[in-house]
Design a protein around this motif. Structure first.
Motif, PDB file in Angstrom:
ATOM      1  N   ILE A  52       0.946  -1.130  -0.064  1.00 40.45           N
ATOM      2  CA  ILE A  52      -0.020  -0.226   0.054  1.00 40.45           C
ATOM      3  C   ILE A  52       0.772   1.240  -0.032  1.00 40.45           C
ATOM      4  CG2 ILE A  52      -1.638   1.067   1.389  1.00 40.45           C
ATOM      5  CD1 ILE A  52      -2.746  -1.188   2.214  1.00 40.45           C
ATOM      6  N   ASP A  53       1.960   1.171   0.802  1.00 40.88           N
ATOM      7  CA  ASP A  53       2.877   2.427   0.751  1.00 40.88           C
ATOM      8  C   ASP A  53       3.374   2.598  -0.668  1.00 40.88           C
ATOM      9  OD1 ASP A  53       4.213   4.564   2.075  1.00 40.88           O
ATOM     10  OD2 ASP A  53       5.850   3.399   2.604  1.00 40.88           O
ATOM     11  N   ASP A  54       3.903   1.607  -1.151  1.00 39.79           N
ATOM     12  CA  ASP A  54       4.416   1.656  -2.609  1.00 39.79           C
ATOM     13  C   ASP A  54       3.128   2.236  -3.722  1.00 39.79           C
ATOM     14  OD1 ASP A  54       6.561   0.746  -1.775  1.00 39.79           O
ATOM     15  OD2 ASP A  54       6.156  -1.326  -2.475  1.00 39.79           O
ATOM     16  N   GLU A  55       1.856   1.893  -3.408  1.00 38.38           N
ATOM     17  CA  GLU A  55       1.017   2.455  -4.164  1.00 38.38           C
ATOM     18  C   GLU A  55       0.918   3.758  -4.135  1.00 38.38           C
ATOM     19  OE1 GLU A  55      -0.618   1.237  -6.604  1.00 38.38           O
ATOM     20  OE2 GLU A  55       0.230  -0.784  -6.969  1.00 38.38           O
ATOM     21  N   LEU A  56       0.837   4.450  -2.834  1.00 39.74           N
ATOM     22  CA  LEU A  56       0.639   5.668  -2.502  1.00 39.74           C
ATOM     23  C   LEU A  56       1.806   6.831  -3.281  1.00 39.74           C
ATOM     24  CD1 LEU A  56       0.149   5.880   1.283  1.00 39.74           C
ATOM     25  CD2 LEU A  56      -1.589   6.230  -0.428  1.00 39.74           C
ATOM     26  N   ASP A  57       2.976   6.160  -3.587  1.00 37.86           N
ATOM     27  CA  ASP A  57       3.764   7.103  -4.365  1.00 37.86           C
ATOM     28  C   ASP A  57       3.522   7.458  -5.614  1.00 37.86           C
ATOM     29  OD1 ASP A  57       5.548   7.154  -2.224  1.00 37.86           O
ATOM     30  OD2 ASP A  57       6.888   5.089  -3.001  1.00 37.86           O
ATOM     31  N   HIS A  58       2.456   6.683  -6.357  1.00 33.17           N
ATOM     32  CA  HIS A  58       1.933   6.792  -7.551  1.00 33.17           C
ATOM     33  C   HIS A  58       0.716   7.765  -7.452  1.00 33.17           C
ATOM     34  CE1 HIS A  58       4.730   3.963  -9.076  1.00 33.17           C
ATOM     35  NE2 HIS A  58       4.126   2.859  -8.339  1.00 33.17           N
ATOM     36  N   LEU A  59       0.266   8.171  -6.346  1.00 35.62           N
ATOM     37  CA  LEU A  59      -0.941   8.930  -6.205  1.00 35.62           C
ATOM     38  C   LEU A  59      -0.570  10.274  -5.800  1.00 35.62           C
ATOM     39  CD1 LEU A  59      -3.014   5.937  -4.489  1.00 35.62           C
ATOM     40  CD2 LEU A  59      -3.001   6.871  -6.900  1.00 35.62           C
TER      41      LEU A  59
ATOM     42  N   VAL B 265       2.042   4.125   6.731  1.00 37.88           N
ATOM     43  CA  VAL B 265       1.313   4.137   5.654  1.00 37.88           C
ATOM     44  C   VAL B 265       0.334   5.427   6.017  1.00 37.88           C
ATOM     45  CG1 VAL B 265      -0.615   2.939   4.311  1.00 37.88           C
ATOM     46  CG2 VAL B 265       1.342   1.733   5.020  1.00 37.88           C
ATOM     47  N   VAL B 266      -0.461   5.532   7.294  1.00 38.21           N
ATOM     48  CA  VAL B 266      -1.150   6.395   7.543  1.00 38.21           C
ATOM     49  C   VAL B 266      -0.707   7.878   7.372  1.00 38.21           C
ATOM     50  CG1 VAL B 266      -2.723   7.473   9.470  1.00 38.21           C
ATOM     51  CG2 VAL B 266      -2.593   5.050   9.033  1.00 38.21           C
ATOM     52  N   SER B 267       0.543   8.209   7.872  1.00 38.04           N
ATOM     53  CA  SER B 267       1.297   9.353   7.783  1.00 38.04           C
ATOM     54  C   SER B 267       1.605   9.905   6.371  1.00 38.04           C
ATOM     55  CB  SER B 267       2.580   9.429   8.880  1.00 38.04           C
ATOM     56  OG  SER B 267       3.429   8.289   8.156  1.00 38.04           O
ATOM     57  N   HIS B 268       1.835   8.698   5.528  1.00 37.64           N
ATOM     58  CA  HIS B 268       2.059   9.067   4.079  1.00 37.64           C
ATOM     59  C   HIS B 268       0.995   9.510   3.429  1.00 37.64           C
ATOM     60  CE1 HIS B 268       4.312   7.410   0.233  1.00 37.64           C
ATOM     61  NE2 HIS B 268       3.897   8.507   0.167  1.00 37.64           N
ATOM     62  N   ALA B 269      -0.219   8.677   3.751  1.00 35.97           N
ATOM     63  CA  ALA B 269      -1.487   9.029   2.851  1.00 35.97           C
ATOM     64  C   ALA B 269      -1.747  10.633   3.288  1.00 35.97           C
ATOM     65  CB  ALA B 269      -2.367   8.289   3.358  1.00 35.97           C
ATOM     66  N   HIS B 270      -1.992  11.023   4.648  1.00 29.55           N
ATOM     67  CA  HIS B 270      -2.478  12.052   4.934  1.00 29.55           C
ATOM     68  C   HIS B 270      -1.370  13.265   4.633  1.00 29.55           C
ATOM     69  CE1 HIS B 270      -5.800  11.082   7.488  1.00 29.55           C
ATOM     70  NE2 HIS B 270      -5.278   9.895   8.213  1.00 29.55           N
ATOM     71  N   PHE B 271      -0.211  13.086   4.544  1.00 24.53           N
ATOM     72  CA  PHE B 271       0.607  13.820   4.067  1.00 24.53           C
ATOM     73  C   PHE B 271       0.411  14.373   2.575  1.00 24.53           C
ATOM     74  CE2 PHE B 271       4.687  14.985   2.038  1.00 24.53           C
ATOM     75  CZ  PHE B 271       5.000  16.094   2.592  1.00 24.53           C
ATOM     76  N   LEU B 272       0.084  13.320   1.747  1.00 17.13           N
ATOM     77  CA  LEU B 272      -0.248  13.378   0.161  1.00 17.13           C
ATOM     78  C   LEU B 272      -1.730  14.296   0.258  1.00 17.13           C
ATOM     79  CD1 LEU B 272       0.722  10.003  -1.262  1.00 17.13           C
ATOM     80  CD2 LEU B 272       1.913  12.184  -1.332  1.00 17.13           C
TER      81      LEU B 272
END
Length: 926
Positions: free
Chosen positions: A802-809, A838-845
């Motif tokens: 999931i963390d890897d997928e966030l880099d493409h979004l 993962v949570v911090s990555h998503a909210h940062f994006l």
């Protein structure tokens, strides 16, 4: 070999008193009074007997020489007695200097001449009657068995015998005394029976000592010991002299008891005087013996100061035999410690401070008087032993000993502990008086208002201060009003000086200093709680400043109302965990704050109430099915305008707070999570209520017992509420709204199939909830569905994917990132590290997306949630940019400062993103 005075002193018989004293001093190393009191008493008796023998009149000495006797047998006995070793004096001295070694005599022990018991008088008459009477007494005494009670011996027959012999001629009287010297010492028992005699029996003339004293008063063998040695032999004479010394000791006790206190002091100087045999036992220590000797020599008390008494007075006094004086010092010390710690009792603190100079004065006085008081205590023990009539070798030394010396170590430890308590408590007491010195002449209302306003402004000015410090202070103010100044605001101003107990004010000042970072005990630095949530901090500051202004201008009654209203929201804030929820609660605290946070309050409060209700419903086997289902359905379907009026989550007896120019905001008195009554507002009947009305508590089959049926229903109900809690842990507000509709619909509409029991009803409701994909996904990932648990490694792999997928979004819409967050379990667990990443990555994006769209409030909220999951420097930089753009310069500068002070870069977006963040940080450094 029988023990004699010479064998005990380890010297040959001599008339040189200096030799006897030197031998006595040398043997003291082997018979120390503190280690062997019985041996010491024997040594003292041997010295006294030897000195008495040596000090015999010289006129009697020729009668003891060989030439002075015509009887060759007596000459032989005397030669054996006065014989000395022919060895060199130096050899004899070397033998005597070896402690513990007894010199071996080269001649056999002296044996008395054998005399016939029957004494034939030379003539008839009264003289013959005296000798006949003597034969009768001696025969009776010899006939006593060994170990006879000493009280059986009586002195009266001997006194009558001496009265009968008073009329004899000098020559016949001398023969009479010689006959007594030959016969009486041989019938004396061993000295082991001395401990069985009492002073009372001795004074009444009973006992061996009384008999010996009566004979000595007439025969005076103590003044001519050589004569007695010649008559009965040295060993038997030593037994007689031992009993004589014992009798003299008993007579001394009786004389001191009769004379009173005058017997224990010098008639000229008034200094204390000890009996010779008691002096070492009573004084015990060499230091005290030396002090007493100097006192007697000078005739006055010497000047001495004991410095240890200044530090540990209790221990030193108890060791000196002054038990109650030492206990008094310890009691005063403990009272000072307890008074210093009594923050709620100013009288106790004043008493503690007043006792300090008294304690120091007592220490100084005792340091000067310790030795003389110790001598007095030793003399008191001697007087006590005399009153008890103790004079034998064993009981009397025990009575003279200071038994408190055995407890010296535990007393020292206790005194040390209490002293440390005093060292801590006294500064606290002094600090309290220093804090209150300017408040005594102020009204209570003024002092309390100053403290509360300063606390409100302080917390509003510093985002790093936790809410708990403020609420603890407010709670203490409310409690103090009820217990110490309950008439606040009703009558005229009450001065602090007139309040009976001012301990509450000292505690309130201490809490204020701790909140403001001015506590001397904790230092000037506050204890911080880490990074702050900007959305909550801004809303909290706005509300606290409004409350501070209202509080400053309000009447005493309105101030009390503000305090109680604010304190009632403490539990609600504790339950709120999400940044948006916390900010919404702060906005709803009266007076309500208009804006986006207040607009979000109904839904955030609904989320908080549902979470609290479900946590309580799981495992709740007390409340009925209908009650729990009705409450849950009301929380799911209550309109938003009803939730605006929801107040704190705990009962609080308070009226409405009416701000200037505003509308009344009701503070709910009951628990809002309990919902309304079952028949409230035309609410539709849910499926659980309908089933309960139609079927009741019906078992599933005839084989089931009613108790098992109720247990199955309760377990099924708990499982249902557990599934509901899991399904409501979704991230987006849209998903939460959908889940509320799903659960509300399932509770309103009955299942299609027939229901067989209450347990079947709850199971069907749970299956209906799990039929929704979003709910099933949350339940399966968390293991609520059987067989859906994943190994830890697989869970970590899924988070990494999931963390890897966030880099493409990075440039995707928020909905796309929100879809990814649905796969992340929002509960803490053993894989919380990968989840937080993962949570911090998503909210940062998401924050970056809102920042690019210039939706600064949403961006700040997303960055708050990212920092709540994990702390990264890029989060501080981006949030600082959003805060500066929103006009919050103070918090923006704080974020940039935090980003510069730490070096933890999470590298979200790669190295190119890191370079852009550093550039932004440099641009905002000025």
């Amino acid at each position: 070999m029988a023990e004699t005075c010479w064998t005990l002193l380890q010297i040959a018989p001599t008339q040189d008193e200096n030799d006897i004293r030197r031998a006595y001093a040398r043997r003291l190393r082997d018979f120390r009074p503190d280690e062997d009191p019985e041996g010491f008493q024997r040594l003292v008796g041997a010295k006294e007997a030897a000195l008495n023998w040596a000090s015999a009149q010289h006129v009697d000495l020729p009668a003891l020489t060989i030439e002075g006797w015509d009887d060759p047998e007596r000459n032989a006995d005397l030669a054996l007695l006065t014989r000395t070793d022919a060895a060199d004096d130096s050899d004899e001295q070397r033998k005597l200097d070896k402690p513990g070694e007894m010199p071996q005599p080269e001649t056999p022990a002296v044996k008395p001449a054998e005399f016939s018991l029957e004494i034939e008088p030379n003539d008839d008459g009264d003289d013959g009657l005296v000798f006949v009477r003597l034969n009768e007494i001696v025969a009776r005494e010899k006939g006593r068995p060994w170990g006879t009670d000493p009280a059986q011996y009586e002195a009266q027959p001997w006194i009558e015998l001496f009265d009968l012999a008073a009329g004899m001629s000098l020559q016949r009287h001398e023969l009479f005394l010689e006959a007594i010297g030959r016969e009486f010492p041989s019938i004396l028992p061993q000295i082991g029976l001395q401990g069985l005699e009492t002073v009372r029996e001795f004074a009444e003339g009973h006992g061996i000592s009384a008999v010996v004293e009566a004979i000595e008063q007439q025969c005076r063998f103590g003044e001519r010991p050589a004569t007695l040695v010649h008559l009965c032999g040295q060993e038997t004479a030593m037994i007689y002299f031992s009993w004589l010394a014992h009798a003299q000791s008993a007579r001394s006790v009786l004389q001191r008891r009769a004379a009173g206190r005058a017997a224990y002091s010098d008639g000229r100087t008034g200094m204390p005087v000890f009996p010779a045999e008691d002096r070492l036992f009573a004084l015990e220590t060499a230091e005290l013996v030396k002090f007493h000797k100097e006192t007697v020599d000078r005739g006055r008390w010497p000047f001495r100061i004991d410095f240890k008494t200044l530090v540990i007075p209790t221990t030193r006094l108890v060791s000196a035999g002054l038990a109650w004086q030492g206990g008094l010092f310890l009691l005063v010390l403990a009272a000072i410690a307890m008074g210093g710690f009594s923050l709620a009792n100013d009288t106790a603190q004043i008493s503690a401070l007043a006792a300090i100079p008294v304690l120091f004065g007592g220490r100084i006085a005792m340091a000067f008087l310790l030795n003389r008081l110790a001598v007095g205590a030793a003399l008191q023990r001697v007087m006590y032993a005399d009153r008890l009539g103790l004079w034998s070798r064993k009981p009397r030394p025990d009575a003279l000993r200071n038994n408190w010396r055995e407890y010296e170590r535990p007393i020292f430890l206790c005194e040390l502990f209490v002293s440390l308590m005093v060292l801590v408590s006294i500064p606290i007491a002094i600090s309290n008086f220093w804090q209150l010195k300017d408040d005594l002449d102020k009204p209570v209302e003024t002092v309390v208002s100053e403290i509360v306003v300063s606390a409100l402004n302080s917390v509003a000015s510093d985002d790093r201060l936790p809410d708990s410090t403020l609420f603890d202070l407010i709670d203490f103010v409310v409690k103090s009003e009820q217990t110490n100044f309950s008439d606040r605001g009703k009558d005229a101003d009450l001065l602090v000086r007139d309040v009976k107990n001012r301990g509450w004010l000292a505690e309130l000042r201490r809490r204020q200093d701790q909140l403001l970072g001015e506590s001397w005990l904790r230092g000037s630095e506050r204890v911080l709680i880490g990074p702050t949530i900007a959305t909550v901090a801004a809303e909290r500051e706005r509300k606290l400043r409004v409350l501070a202004d209202l509080y400053h201008a309000a009447t005493p009654e309105a101030r009390m109302q503000i305090e109680r209203s604010l304190a009632s929201w403490k539990l609600t804030l504790n339950f709120a965990k999400d940044p948006q929820t916390i900010a919404a609660v702060w906005a709803a605290i009266p007076p309500r704050s208009n804006g986006s946070n207040l607009d979000a309050f109904p839904e955030e409060m609904r989320r908080l109430l549902i979470s609290k209700f479900l946590s309580n419903a799981i495992g709740n086997f007390v409340d009925g099915d209908v009650q729990l289902a009705s409450q849950f359905h009301w929380l799911l379907t209550a309109p938003a305008d009803r939730l605006y009026d929801v107040g704190p989550l705990r009962p609080f007896d308070s009226t409405a707070l009416v701000p200037a120019g505003g509308n009344e905001a009701t503070v709910i008195g009951g628990d809002a999570a309990s919902g309304p009554p079952l028949a409230a507002g035309g609410q539709k009947e849910n499926v659980v209520a309908r089933y309960s009305k139609q079927q009741g508590d019906r078992p599933a089959s005839e084989a089931y017992l009613p108790a098992l049926s109720r247990m199955d229903a309760a377990l099924a109900r708990s499982s249902y509420f557990d599934i509901a809690r899991t399904c409501f842990d979704v991230t987006s507000e849209k998903d939460r709204l959908y889940m509320r509709e799903v659960f509300a619909r399932s509770l309103a509409n009955p299942p299609d199939a027939a229901i067989s029991s209450s347990a079947d009803l709850w199971l069907r409701l749970g299956r209906a909830a799990l039929a929704e994909p979003a709910c099933y996904r949350m339940a399966s990932v968390t293991g609520r569905v059987a067989g859906a648990e994943l190994p830890l490694r697989q869970v970590d792999d899924q988070f990494d994917a999931i963390d890897d997928e966030l880099d493409h979004l990075a440039e995707a819409e928020p909905d796309a990132v929100g879809e990814v967050l649905q796969f992340v379990v929002p509960q803490e667990g053993i894989y919380s590290f990968t989840r937080n990443r993962v949570v911090s990555h998503a909210h940062f994006l998401l924050g970056n997306w809102f920042l690019n769209k210039r939706e600064y409030r949403s961006a700040i909220l997303e960055y708050d949630q990212a920092l709540k999951a994990k702390q990264c420097n890029e989060f501080y930089v981006r949030r600082g940019e959003a805060l500066r753009a929103a006009g919050d310069e103070k918090r923006a500068n704080a974020d940039f400062q935090l980003a510069r002070e730490t070096s933890q870069w999470c590298l979200i977006g790669g190295t190119d993103g890191l370079q852009s963040l550093r550039t932004a940080l440099e641009e905002n450094s000025h």
